[in-house]
Design a protein around this motif. Structure first.
Motif, short mmCIF file in Angstrom:
data_model
loop_
_atom_site.label_atom_id
_atom_site.label_comp_id
_atom_site.label_asym_id
_atom_site.label_seq_id
_atom_site.Cartn_x
_atom_site.Cartn_y
_atom_site.Cartn_z
N PRO A 74 0.84 -1.21 0.00
CA PRO A 74 0.00 0.00 0.00
C PRO A 74 0.87 1.25 0.00
CG PRO A 74 0.13 -0.89 2.22
CD PRO A 74 0.93 -1.81 1.35
N LYS A 75 0.64 2.13 -0.94
CA LYS A 75 1.45 3.33 -1.08
C LYS A 75 0.58 4.58 -1.09
CE LYS A 75 5.22 1.20 -3.76
NZ LYS A 75 6.39 1.79 -3.07
N THR A 76 1.17 5.68 -0.69
CA THR A 76 0.46 6.96 -0.74
C THR A 76 0.84 7.75 -1.99
OG1 THR A 76 2.20 7.99 0.61
CG2 THR A 76 0.28 7.10 1.76
N VAL A 77 1.79 7.26 -2.75
CA VAL A 77 2.21 7.90 -4.00
C VAL A 77 2.19 6.85 -5.10
CG1 VAL A 77 4.07 9.08 -5.22
CG2 VAL A 77 3.64 9.61 -2.82
N GLY A 78 1.56 7.17 -6.23
CA GLY A 78 1.45 6.25 -7.34
C GLY A 78 2.55 6.41 -8.35
N PRO A 79 2.45 5.72 -9.48
CA PRO A 79 3.51 5.76 -10.50
C PRO A 79 3.73 7.15 -11.08
CG PRO A 79 1.55 4.63 -11.33
CD PRO A 79 1.36 4.80 -9.87
N ASP A 80 2.67 7.96 -11.15
CA ASP A 80 2.84 9.31 -11.69
C ASP A 80 3.69 10.19 -10.79
OD1 ASP A 80 1.27 8.58 -13.82
OD2 ASP A 80 -0.56 9.47 -13.03
N GLY A 81 3.74 9.84 -9.50
CA GLY A 81 4.56 10.59 -8.55
C GLY A 81 5.87 9.93 -8.23
N GLY A 82 6.23 8.91 -8.98
CA GLY A 82 7.50 8.24 -8.77
C GLY A 82 7.38 6.95 -7.99
N GLY A 83 6.20 6.66 -7.45
CA GLY A 83 5.98 5.37 -6.79
C GLY A 83 6.60 5.23 -5.42
N GLY A 84 7.12 6.31 -4.87
CA GLY A 84 7.74 6.23 -3.55
C GLY A 84 6.73 6.49 -2.47
N GLY A 85 6.88 7.61 -1.80
CA GLY A 85 5.97 7.96 -0.72
C GLY A 85 6.50 7.52 0.62
N ASP A 86 6.11 8.27 1.64
CA ASP A 86 6.60 8.02 2.99
C ASP A 86 5.52 7.34 3.81
OD1 ASP A 86 8.39 8.06 5.07
OD2 ASP A 86 8.38 10.23 5.37
N PHE A 87 5.93 6.80 4.97
CA PHE A 87 4.93 6.37 5.94
C PHE A 87 4.09 7.59 6.34
CE2 PHE A 87 8.13 3.10 7.83
CZ PHE A 87 7.84 2.19 6.83
N VAL A 88 2.79 7.39 6.50
CA VAL A 88 1.92 8.42 7.04
C VAL A 88 1.40 7.92 8.38
CG1 VAL A 88 -0.19 9.76 6.73
CG2 VAL A 88 1.29 9.29 4.76
N ILE A 89 1.84 8.56 9.45
CA ILE A 89 1.40 8.20 10.80
C ILE A 89 0.73 9.41 11.40
CG2 ILE A 89 2.11 7.31 13.06
CD1 ILE A 89 4.61 6.16 11.71
N GLN A 90 -0.58 9.32 11.58
CA GLN A 90 -1.36 10.45 12.07
C GLN A 90 -1.78 10.21 13.52
OE1 GLN A 90 -4.62 10.84 9.34
NE2 GLN A 90 -3.37 11.78 7.74
N GLY A 91 -1.26 11.03 14.41
CA GLY A 91 -1.71 11.00 15.78
C GLY A 91 -2.96 11.85 15.95
N PRO A 92 -3.40 12.04 17.18
CA PRO A 92 -4.61 12.85 17.41
C PRO A 92 -4.53 14.25 16.83
CG PRO A 92 -4.07 11.60 19.38
CD PRO A 92 -2.93 11.39 18.42
N GLU A 93 -3.35 14.88 16.81
CA GLU A 93 -3.22 16.22 16.24
C GLU A 93 -3.56 16.21 14.76
OE1 GLU A 93 0.54 17.94 17.02
OE2 GLU A 93 0.33 17.91 19.20
#
Length: 372
Positions: free
Chosen positions: A318-337
């Motif tokens: 599972p990725k947050t960035v697809g092939p159009d964006g280079g296929g990389g993407g970082d972990f997304v960790i969302q706390g209460p803020e």
């Protein structure tokens, strides 16, 4: 389904990351219930990967992947030694198969150092041949701290820790929807024994399903949910002896680290994953993809003979960035803020090196909750 259960802390998702988070919170004294939609924990993404302990070479400095991989690697090796989880620090070689790729290795060495990985070094073709006689290349980057791990043994150790500290794991229990409120969240849970629960804290670590869980949470701002992209990776196993005693990686491709050679604890080799962008999870291995595997592998192991590769398994990243964006993407960790709710934490795009970083991710979530 009329009875409303009162729960302290619910972790949604029983993969390696969800288990690590539940373990961390249980050790901290929270009354944890982990809900897994499948009949077994760790049966989706956590069972369909390379089982590699990554060093932290590739990721951009300052990214969550870089920071949590390097810290997680150190924590994971220590944990494996303490709990006798099968693992081996076998090292890996990133091989340049052309003169142009040598420049990439030089940049990768700088990136590794910037990430705090200071044990890597470049070797020339002669030393590469001396270390791994069947592997060919113009140069290679040696990463001594890369290793392999029994992912199922690791998850069993996490489960033991959870239960030893009073946590509960409930399988066949998918979160159908929920409602976020000031006191936490109301959850509707399906399965053979459906129930409703009120939880003071819900942590969405559902991997591929993290997006659907969040989209079913009434009261959550949809703008907090990133895009989802799925990259399928197939693996083929080798008939015959492994050509190398270390892990062998090519120069990375878009969306992945390239078709690399990994080892199991019996010394058998498997190759993968490749990258195939998809919309829905599909775990069939297309035999037609073997042709590209042979071509990719022969760039660093030219002695590979025909008919030596057999289809093994496939996984979905599972990725947050697809092939159009280079296929990389970082972990997304969302706390209460980030989620806007004191009782809701969400994790998206937890792909490789998620297994390596699992203990560090769990610490990150715990610290976010402490600060909120």
């Amino acid at each position: 389904m009329d009875e409303l259960l009162e729960l302290d802390c619910v972790v949604v998702g029983g993969g390696v990351v969800g288990l690590a988070i539940a373990r961390r919170l249980a050790i901290a004294g929270r009354d944890v219930v982990l809900l897994e939609s499948e009949p077994l924990t760790g049966s989706i993404s956590s069972s369909r990967n390379s089982e590699v302990i990554h060093a932290g070479l590739y990721y951009p400095s300052g990214s969550r992947k870089a920071e949590l991989c390097v810290k997680g690697k150190q924590d994971l090796y220590a944990y494996c030694r303490e709990r006798h989880v099968p693992h081996r620090q076998c090292g890996k070689l990133v091989v340049a198969s052309s003169p142009q790729e040598v420049a990439y290795l030089e940049k990768l060495l700088v990136q590794a150092s910037a990430n705090g990985v200071d044990d890597c070094r470049l070797i020339d073709a002669s030393e590469l041949r001396s270390m791994e006689p069947q592997i060919e290349g113009y140069a290679a980057l040696l990463s001594p701290s890369t290793g392999i791990i029994d992912s199922h043994g690791l998850m069993e150790a996490y489960i033991t820790d959870i239960e030893a500290h009073g946590g509960t794991i409930v399988v066949n229990s998918a979160v159908l929807d929920g409602e976020l409120c000031a006191e936490g969240a109301l959850l509707s849970v399906g399965g053979s024994d459906p129930f409703r629960a009120k939880a003071g804290l819900v942590i969405n670590a559902a991997g591929l399903c993290a997006w659907s869980v969040s989209m079913g949470m009434h009261g959550l701002d949809p703008a907090t949910i990133p895009q989802r992209h799925l990259a399928k990776g197939s693996y083929f196993s080798l008939s015959g002896r492994s050509p190398a005693s270390r892990l062998i990686y090519p120069v990375p491709e878009q969306g992945g680290l390239g078709v690399h050679l990994t080892l199991d604890f019996a010394g058998q080799a498997r190759f993968g994953p490749d990258v195939e962008w998809t919309v829905q999870p599909d775990y069939d291995v297309d035999l037609a993809r073997a042709e590209k595997f042979y071509a990719a592998i022969r760039r660093y192991w030219p002695l590979l003979k025909d008919n030596m590769l057999q289809p093994a398994y496939a996984g979905i990243r599972p990725k947050t960035v697809g092939p159009d964006g280079g296929g990389g993407g970082d972990f997304v960790i969302q706390g209460p803020e980030e989620t806007g709710h004191s009782g809701y934490v969400a994790l998206y795009g937890i792909e490789s090196p998620g297994l390596t970083a699992s203990l560090a991710i769990a610490d990150d979530v715990y610290l976010r909750l402490r600060r909120s």
